[in-house]
Design a protein around this motif. Structure first.
Motif, PDB file in Angstrom:
ATOM      1  N   MET A   1     -68.057  80.288  44.632  1.00  0.00           N
ATOM      2  CA  MET A   1     -68.138  80.425  46.081  1.00  0.00           C
ATOM      3  C   MET A   1     -68.195  81.902  46.468  1.00  0.00           C
ATOM      4  O   MET A   1     -67.421  82.712  45.975  1.00  0.00           O
ATOM      5  CB  MET A   1     -66.928  79.764  46.749  1.00  0.00           C
ATOM      6  CG  MET A   1     -66.927  79.870  48.264  1.00  0.00           C
ATOM      7  SD  MET A   1     -65.512  79.025  49.034  1.00  0.00           S
ATOM      8  CE  MET A   1     -65.949  77.313  48.708  1.00  0.00           C
ATOM      9  N   PHE A   2     -69.133  82.248  47.346  1.00  0.00           N
ATOM     10  CA  PHE A   2     -69.252  83.624  47.806  1.00  0.00           C
ATOM     11  C   PHE A   2     -68.290  83.872  48.961  1.00  0.00           C
ATOM     12  O   PHE A   2     -68.187  83.060  49.886  1.00  0.00           O
ATOM     13  CB  PHE A   2     -70.686  83.931  48.237  1.00  0.00           C
ATOM     14  CG  PHE A   2     -71.615  84.150  47.083  1.00  0.00           C
ATOM     15  CD1 PHE A   2     -71.766  85.407  46.532  1.00  0.00           C
ATOM     16  CD2 PHE A   2     -72.320  83.091  46.527  1.00  0.00           C
ATOM     17  CE1 PHE A   2     -72.611  85.618  45.459  1.00  0.00           C
ATOM     18  CE2 PHE A   2     -73.171  83.285  45.458  1.00  0.00           C
ATOM     19  CZ  PHE A   2     -73.316  84.559  44.916  1.00  0.00           C
ATOM     20  N   LYS A   3     -67.598  85.016  48.884  1.00  0.00           N
ATOM     21  CA  LYS A   3     -66.605  85.349  49.899  1.00  0.00           C
ATOM     22  C   LYS A   3     -66.761  86.809  50.315  1.00  0.00           C
ATOM     23  O   LYS A   3     -67.128  87.662  49.512  1.00  0.00           O
ATOM     24  CB  LYS A   3     -65.187  85.110  49.367  1.00  0.00           C
ATOM     25  CG  LYS A   3     -64.907  83.658  48.989  1.00  0.00           C
ATOM     26  CD  LYS A   3     -63.492  83.462  48.461  1.00  0.00           C
ATOM     27  CE  LYS A   3     -63.239  81.998  48.098  1.00  0.00           C
ATOM     28  NZ  LYS A   3     -61.850  81.780  47.599  1.00  0.00           N
ATOM     29  N   VAL A   4     -66.461  87.060  51.594  1.00  0.00           N
ATOM     30  CA  VAL A   4     -66.461  88.416  52.137  1.00  0.00           C
ATOM     31  C   VAL A   4     -65.025  88.773  52.490  1.00  0.00           C
ATOM     32  O   VAL A   4     -64.311  87.982  53.109  1.00  0.00           O
ATOM     33  CB  VAL A   4     -67.353  88.525  53.389  1.00  0.00           C
ATOM     34  CG1 VAL A   4     -67.365  89.962  53.913  1.00  0.00           C
ATOM     35  CG2 VAL A   4     -68.765  88.057  53.085  1.00  0.00           C
ATOM     36  N   VAL A   5     -64.600  89.966  52.083  1.00  0.00           N
ATOM     37  CA  VAL A   5     -63.243  90.442  52.362  1.00  0.00           C
ATOM     38  C   VAL A   5     -63.337  91.655  53.278  1.00  0.00           C
ATOM     39  O   VAL A   5     -64.138  92.569  53.033  1.00  0.00           O
ATOM     40  CB  VAL A   5     -62.504  90.809  51.059  1.00  0.00           C
ATOM     41  CG1 VAL A   5     -61.128  91.394  51.364  1.00  0.00           C
ATOM     42  CG2 VAL A   5     -62.371  89.579  50.166  1.00  0.00           C
ATOM     43  N   ARG A   6     -62.527  91.644  54.330  1.00  0.00           N
ATOM     44  CA  ARG A   6     -62.518  92.754  55.286  1.00  0.00           C
ATOM     45  C   ARG A   6     -61.123  93.378  55.323  1.00  0.00           C
ATOM     46  O   ARG A   6     -60.145  92.721  55.681  1.00  0.00           O
ATOM     47  CB  ARG A   6     -62.907  92.256  56.682  1.00  0.00           C
ATOM     48  CG  ARG A   6     -62.894  93.341  57.758  1.00  0.00           C
ATOM     49  CD  ARG A   6     -63.570  92.856  59.027  1.00  0.00           C
ATOM     50  NE  ARG A   6     -62.888  91.711  59.624  1.00  0.00           N
ATOM     51  CZ  ARG A   6     -63.407  90.968  60.609  1.00  0.00           C
ATOM     52  NH1 ARG A   6     -64.620  91.245  61.065  1.00  0.00           N
ATOM     53  NH2 ARG A   6     -62.723  89.952  61.103  1.00  0.00           N
TER      54      ARG A   6
ATOM     55  N   LEU B   1     -63.689  85.642  54.599  1.00  0.00           N
ATOM     56  CA  LEU B   1     -64.672  84.689  55.104  1.00  0.00           C
ATOM     57  C   LEU B   1     -65.390  84.062  53.918  1.00  0.00           C
ATOM     58  O   LEU B   1     -65.998  84.771  53.111  1.00  0.00           O
ATOM     59  CB  LEU B   1     -65.683  85.390  56.013  1.00  0.00           C
ATOM     60  CG  LEU B   1     -66.873  84.554  56.501  1.00  0.00           C
ATOM     61  CD1 LEU B   1     -66.405  83.488  57.485  1.00  0.00           C
ATOM     62  CD2 LEU B   1     -67.927  85.442  57.152  1.00  0.00           C
ATOM     63  N   ALA B   2     -65.297  82.735  53.787  1.00  0.00           N
ATOM     64  CA  ALA B   2     -66.042  82.014  52.754  1.00  0.00           C
ATOM     65  C   ALA B   2     -67.421  81.679  53.316  1.00  0.00           C
ATOM     66  O   ALA B   2     -67.533  80.985  54.326  1.00  0.00           O
ATOM     67  CB  ALA B   2     -65.299  80.745  52.348  1.00  0.00           C
TER      68      ALA B   2
ATOM     69  N   TRP C   1     -63.300  83.931  60.155  1.00  0.00           N
ATOM     70  CA  TRP C   1     -62.402  84.753  59.356  1.00  0.00           C
ATOM     71  C   TRP C   1     -60.994  84.176  59.384  1.00  0.00           C
ATOM     72  O   TRP C   1     -60.537  83.670  60.400  1.00  0.00           O
ATOM     73  CB  TRP C   1     -62.363  86.178  59.904  1.00  0.00           C
ATOM     74  CG  TRP C   1     -63.655  86.921  59.768  1.00  0.00           C
ATOM     75  CD1 TRP C   1     -64.667  86.968  60.682  1.00  0.00           C
ATOM     76  CD2 TRP C   1     -64.076  87.703  58.656  1.00  0.00           C
ATOM     77  NE1 TRP C   1     -65.694  87.742  60.208  1.00  0.00           N
ATOM     78  CE2 TRP C   1     -65.360  88.213  58.972  1.00  0.00           C
ATOM     79  CE3 TRP C   1     -63.497  88.037  57.434  1.00  0.00           C
ATOM     80  CZ2 TRP C   1     -66.071  89.032  58.105  1.00  0.00           C
ATOM     81  CZ3 TRP C   1     -64.195  88.854  56.567  1.00  0.00           C
ATOM     82  CH2 TRP C   1     -65.473  89.343  56.900  1.00  0.00           C
ATOM     83  N   ARG C   2     -60.301  84.289  58.265  1.00  0.00           N
ATOM     84  CA  ARG C   2     -58.896  83.886  58.225  1.00  0.00           C
ATOM     85  C   ARG C   2     -58.063  84.995  57.585  1.00  0.00           C
ATOM     86  O   ARG C   2     -58.503  85.684  56.673  1.00  0.00           O
ATOM     87  CB  ARG C   2     -58.709  82.577  57.469  1.00  0.00           C
ATOM     88  CG  ARG C   2     -59.327  82.511  56.087  1.00  0.00           C
ATOM     89  CD  ARG C   2     -59.203  81.099  55.533  1.00  0.00           C
ATOM     90  NE  ARG C   2     -59.949  80.917  54.306  1.00  0.00           N
ATOM     91  CZ  ARG C   2     -59.488  81.207  53.095  1.00  0.00           C
ATOM     92  NH1 ARG C   2     -58.258  81.700  52.968  1.00  0.00           N
ATOM     93  NH2 ARG C   2     -60.225  81.008  52.022  1.00  0.00           N
ATOM     94  N   ARG C   3     -56.879  85.148  58.099  1.00  0.00           N
ATOM     95  CA  ARG C   3     -55.971  86.204  57.649  1.00  0.00           C
ATOM     96  C   ARG C   3     -55.410  85.855  56.275  1.00  0.00           C
ATOM     97  O   ARG C   3     -55.103  84.694  55.994  1.00  0.00           O
ATOM     98  CB  ARG C   3     -54.830  86.346  58.656  1.00  0.00           C
ATOM     99  CG  ARG C   3     -53.953  87.574  58.467  1.00  0.00           C
ATOM    100  CD  ARG C   3     -54.604  88.806  59.045  1.00  0.00           C
ATOM    101  NE  ARG C   3     -53.660  89.917  59.080  1.00  0.00           N
ATOM    102  CZ  ARG C   3     -52.977  90.276  60.160  1.00  0.00           C
ATOM    103  NH1 ARG C   3     -53.139  89.598  61.296  1.00  0.00           N
ATOM    104  NH2 ARG C   3     -52.152  91.307  60.125  1.00  0.00           N
ATOM    105  N   MET C   4     -55.274  86.855  55.430  1.00  0.00           N
ATOM    106  CA  MET C   4     -54.666  86.658  54.122  1.00  0.00           C
ATOM    107  C   MET C   4     -53.705  87.806  53.833  1.00  0.00           C
ATOM    108  O   MET C   4     -53.550  88.732  54.635  1.00  0.00           O
ATOM    109  CB  MET C   4     -55.724  86.542  53.029  1.00  0.00           C
ATOM    110  CG  MET C   4     -56.635  87.742  52.866  1.00  0.00           C
ATOM    111  SD  MET C   4     -57.670  87.624  51.391  1.00  0.00           S
ATOM    112  CE  MET C   4     -56.436  87.835  50.093  1.00  0.00           C
TER     113      MET C   4
ATOM    114  N   GLU D   1     -57.394  84.145  45.610  1.00  0.00           N
ATOM    115  CA  GLU D   1     -57.165  84.977  46.795  1.00  0.00           C
ATOM    116  C   GLU D   1     -55.812  85.674  46.718  1.00  0.00           C
ATOM    117  O   GLU D   1     -55.113  85.840  47.717  1.00  0.00           O
ATOM    118  CB  GLU D   1     -57.302  84.147  48.074  1.00  0.00           C
ATOM    119  CG  GLU D   1     -58.687  83.530  48.223  1.00  0.00           C
ATOM    120  CD  GLU D   1     -58.845  82.679  49.472  1.00  0.00           C
ATOM    121  OE1 GLU D   1     -57.904  82.667  50.302  1.00  0.00           O
ATOM    122  OE2 GLU D   1     -59.891  82.022  49.625  1.00  0.00           O
ATOM    123  N   GLN D   2     -55.472  86.112  45.511  1.00  0.00           N
ATOM    124  CA  GLN D   2     -54.231  86.831  45.270  1.00  0.00           C
ATOM    125  C   GLN D   2     -54.538  88.244  44.772  1.00  0.00           C
ATOM    126  O   GLN D   2     -55.444  88.443  43.962  1.00  0.00           O
ATOM    127  CB  GLN D   2     -53.376  86.100  44.222  1.00  0.00           C
ATOM    128  CG  GLN D   2     -52.904  84.723  44.651  1.00  0.00           C
ATOM    129  CD  GLN D   2     -51.927  84.778  45.814  1.00  0.00           C
ATOM    130  OE1 GLN D   2     -51.001  85.600  45.812  1.00  0.00           O
ATOM    131  NE2 GLN D   2     -52.121  83.918  46.799  1.00  0.00           N
TER     132      GLN D   2
END
Length: 235
Positions: free
Chosen positions: A21-26, A44-45, A53-56, A103-104
């Protein structure tokens, strides 16, 4: 920024492994007058972009840090960011690591000791690579290239030292040619806006220039390693 503060944003994109799965990290650093900078991270997946966008979890760094421009790399499902602790050059450079599948955040690794204030981090044939210049615009000017040889131990090996003419500010590797060890690179110049493509031969220390890039190319150059066929429909 003034008394009201401001924010800086850095983006990284890559694929998670083994899901693909492609993901974008901001990563966003927010400044406000009288307060410590705040670091936030969002994801963002792309396959599920409608959710937004979701907070991590934020990067596990207690002090203020500055991310280096054009130094985000994805290799085998791990997203890497090159950063420096504040004040600059005191704590040295480090590499943030984010596992895109879980996502760690993983333990940061120390970058090699580099004399340049503007190092670059790139991917070279599937290996994490550090690039920096020394003695720029002098007769001893060169670009030094380091390769990460042992991730667990954080061991770097100095792989190439490429001499630079006066008009070149930095040589950035794109691909190592497996049959003869030559490097395809692009060179940033101080006497022209557009970079040039060159091939460096470590056996004789000579760079051979390739045909010019398309005109008005003022940005970075790189190989596209995204599987674009997944997003393009045949006609």
């Amino acid at each position: 920024m003034g008394d009201s503060g401001g924010a800086f944003c850095t983006l990284g994109i890559g694929y998670a492994a083994p899901s693909g799965m492609f993901k974008v990290v901001r990563l966003t650093t927010t400044f406000s007058h009288g307060h410590q900078p705040e670091h936030t991270c969002e994801l963002l997946a792309l396959e599920d972009g409608a959710r937004g966008w979701r907070r991590m979890q934020s990067p596990p760094i207690g002090d203020y840090f500055g991310l280096h421009k054009n130094s985000m790399v994805t290799i085998d499902g791990m997203l890497y960011f090159l950063y420096s602790l504040s004040p600059p050059r005191v704590g040295g450079d480090y590499v943030l690591r984010l596992d895109l599948e879980t996502e760690q955040w993983k333990r940061s690794i120390k970058a090699p000791k580099m004399r340049s204030t503007m190092p670059r981090m790139v991917e070279l044939n599937g290996t994490l690579c550090m690039v920096h210049s020394e003695g720029r615009r002098t007769k001893n000017a060169c670009t030094t290239i380091w390769l990460l040889s042992d991730l667990a131990k954080g061991t770097w090996v100095k792989a190439y030292v490429i001499p630079m003419p006066h008009a070149v500010d930095l040589v950035i590797p794109l691909r190592m040619m497996r049959h003869d060890g030559k490097l395809m690179c692009y060179c940033l110049h101080n006497d022209r806006a557009s970079p040039t493509l060159q091939v460096y031969d470590p056996l004789n220390g000579i760079c051979t220039q390739l045909p010019d890039l398309p005109g008005n190319n003022l940005s970075d150059v790189g190989f596209c390693n995204l599987h674009l066929e997944c997003y393009i429909r045949s006609t």
